[in-house]
Design an enzyme around this catalytic site. Structure first.
Site, mmCIF file in Angstrom:
data_model
loop_
_atom_site.group_PDB
_atom_site.id
_atom_site.type_symbol
_atom_site.label_atom_id
_atom_site.label_comp_id
_atom_site.label_asym_id
_atom_site.label_seq_id
_atom_site.Cartn_x
_atom_site.Cartn_y
_atom_site.Cartn_z
ATOM 1 N N LYS A 82 0.835 -1.207 0.000
ATOM 2 C CA LYS A 82 0.000 0.000 0.000
ATOM 3 C C LYS A 82 0.868 1.253 0.000
ATOM 4 C CE LYS A 82 -3.897 -2.307 2.129
ATOM 5 N NZ LYS A 82 -4.608 -2.697 3.355
ATOM 6 N N GLN A 135 -4.748 -1.010 9.478
ATOM 7 C CA GLN A 135 -4.680 -2.361 8.918
ATOM 8 C C GLN A 135 -5.314 -3.372 9.877
ATOM 9 O OE1 GLN A 135 -3.500 -3.267 5.781
ATOM 10 N NE2 GLN A 135 -4.264 -5.304 6.301
ATOM 11 N N ASP A 149 -11.054 3.345 3.752
ATOM 12 C CA ASP A 149 -11.439 1.941 3.651
ATOM 13 C C ASP A 149 -12.955 1.804 3.491
ATOM 14 O OD1 ASP A 149 -9.441 0.052 3.546
ATOM 15 O OD2 ASP A 149 -9.046 0.090 5.704
#
Ligand code: NDP
Length: 296
Positions: free
Chosen positions: A53, A97, A120
């Site tokens: 990422k 995460q 997200d």
């Protein structure tokens, strides 16, 4: 018949290109989209994901802020960091995460992220807006799946779609996206009866289960579009773990009209969509909610 392969790597590359072009334009306005990535503990798979990422964010011209914290980090400490990132004008997207260590209250941490920075798309406000058909940040994996379906079927109006899996991060938002595109959607899960019959009716099938090869090829409707979200590591006796999807690819490819491979299908799209969401969060923060965003 052999299905058309839907090339997720190529589609992700095209999306990253568009993100990079828009980022260059934004730099002319003195705006550098910034993504903060928070990794707690040292789960090897999470470390690999976070590494990809941040690398791809950098390559697309985004600024990234890495926060790597020990596995002993408490909920209170994480909340403090999230508040700091919420207040930082250089940070437009915040990614925590998952999974977080068991001792951390993940729901509380995710709920603390400013919905405008929730790249997200996991915050209840974004999930609710998506369900209402309002403007929302859409979770990256289902957004990537939608883009891949559109590659082979730009107009999915009236199509019978089956989503297998009802998680908040893949299955449920996928259902909303297909509904918005005028599909007739069925959602299946572990308690669904006669899954093979449902598969046999689906013109679009999205499998997000997490069980290797759970969907047999001969369940697939002839000519269907098959999107395989599953990432399962299996031991095939070669001594090295092999990654397979939720669909038995070798047999499905003989019946489907188009299918995503694993790896090289949905996986690469997820990070590309994260970059897209970050650039759009930056555009909104500077130019307001009515600003022209980069379309997926
Ligand atoms: P979850 O474990 O949260 O959800 C799995 C879903 O599948 C549940 O709704 C479950 O039903 C359902 N399910 C389980 N077994 C069966 C079965 N035998 N038949 C029908 N439905 C079943 O997983 P996620 O949604 O987080 O992820 C799904 C898969 O996608 C995983 O392999 C994951 O690794 C992968 N993934 C890939 C990503 C990518 O970037 N490509 C990103 C995110 C996930 P129930 O609700 O009844 O328990």
């Amino acid at each position: 018949m052999t299905a058309t392969l839907i090339d997720g790597r190529a589609a992700a590359e095209r999306l990253r290109q568009r993100v990079a072009e828009r980022t260059t334009e934004l730099r002319d306005h003195g705006l550098i989209p910034g993504l903060a990535v928070v990794l707690v503990g040292d789960d090897p798979a999470s470390r690999i994901y976070v590494g990809s990422k941040t690398r791809q964010a950098q390559e697309a011209g985004l600024r990234h802020f890495d926060h790597r914290l020990p596995a002993t980090t408490t909920t209170a400490e994480l909340l403090q960091l999230v508040q700091k990132l919420n207040a930082d004008p250089d940070v437009h997207g915040i990614l925590v995460q998952l999974p977080l260590p068991a001792a951390v209250d993940s729901a509380t941490v995710l709920a603390a992220i400013d919905p405008a920075k929730d790249v997200d798309g996991f915050h209840a406000l974004n999930a609710g807006r998506l369900a209402l058909g309002e403007d929302a940040t859409v979770p990256c994996t289902p957004l990537g799946c939608l883009i891949l379906i559109r590659e082979v079927l730009p107009d999915m109006r009236g199509k019978r779609a089956l989503v297998i899996g009802r998680s908040n991060i893949v299955g449920k938002p996928m259902v909303q996206l297909l509904l918005q595109n005028d599909c007739t959607v069925t959602i299946a899960h572990s308690r669904t009866r006669d899954l093979p019959a449902l598969c046999g009716e689906a013109e679009i099938l999205v499998a997000a289960i997490g069980r290797p090869k759970a969907i047999a090829g001969d369940w697939i409707r002839q000519g269907a579009i098959v999107i395989d979200v599953g990432i399962n590591r299996i031991d095939d006796g070669s001594g090295k773990p092999k990654v397979v999807g939720d669909v038995d690819f070798a047999t499905a490819v003989t019946r489907a009209g188009a299918i995503t491979p694993v790896p090289g299908g949905v996986g690469p799209m997820t990070i590309a969509c994260l970059l897209l969401n970050t650039v759009n969060a930056a555009i909104r923060s500077r130019f307001g909610v009515a600003a022209e965003i980069l379309k997926p």
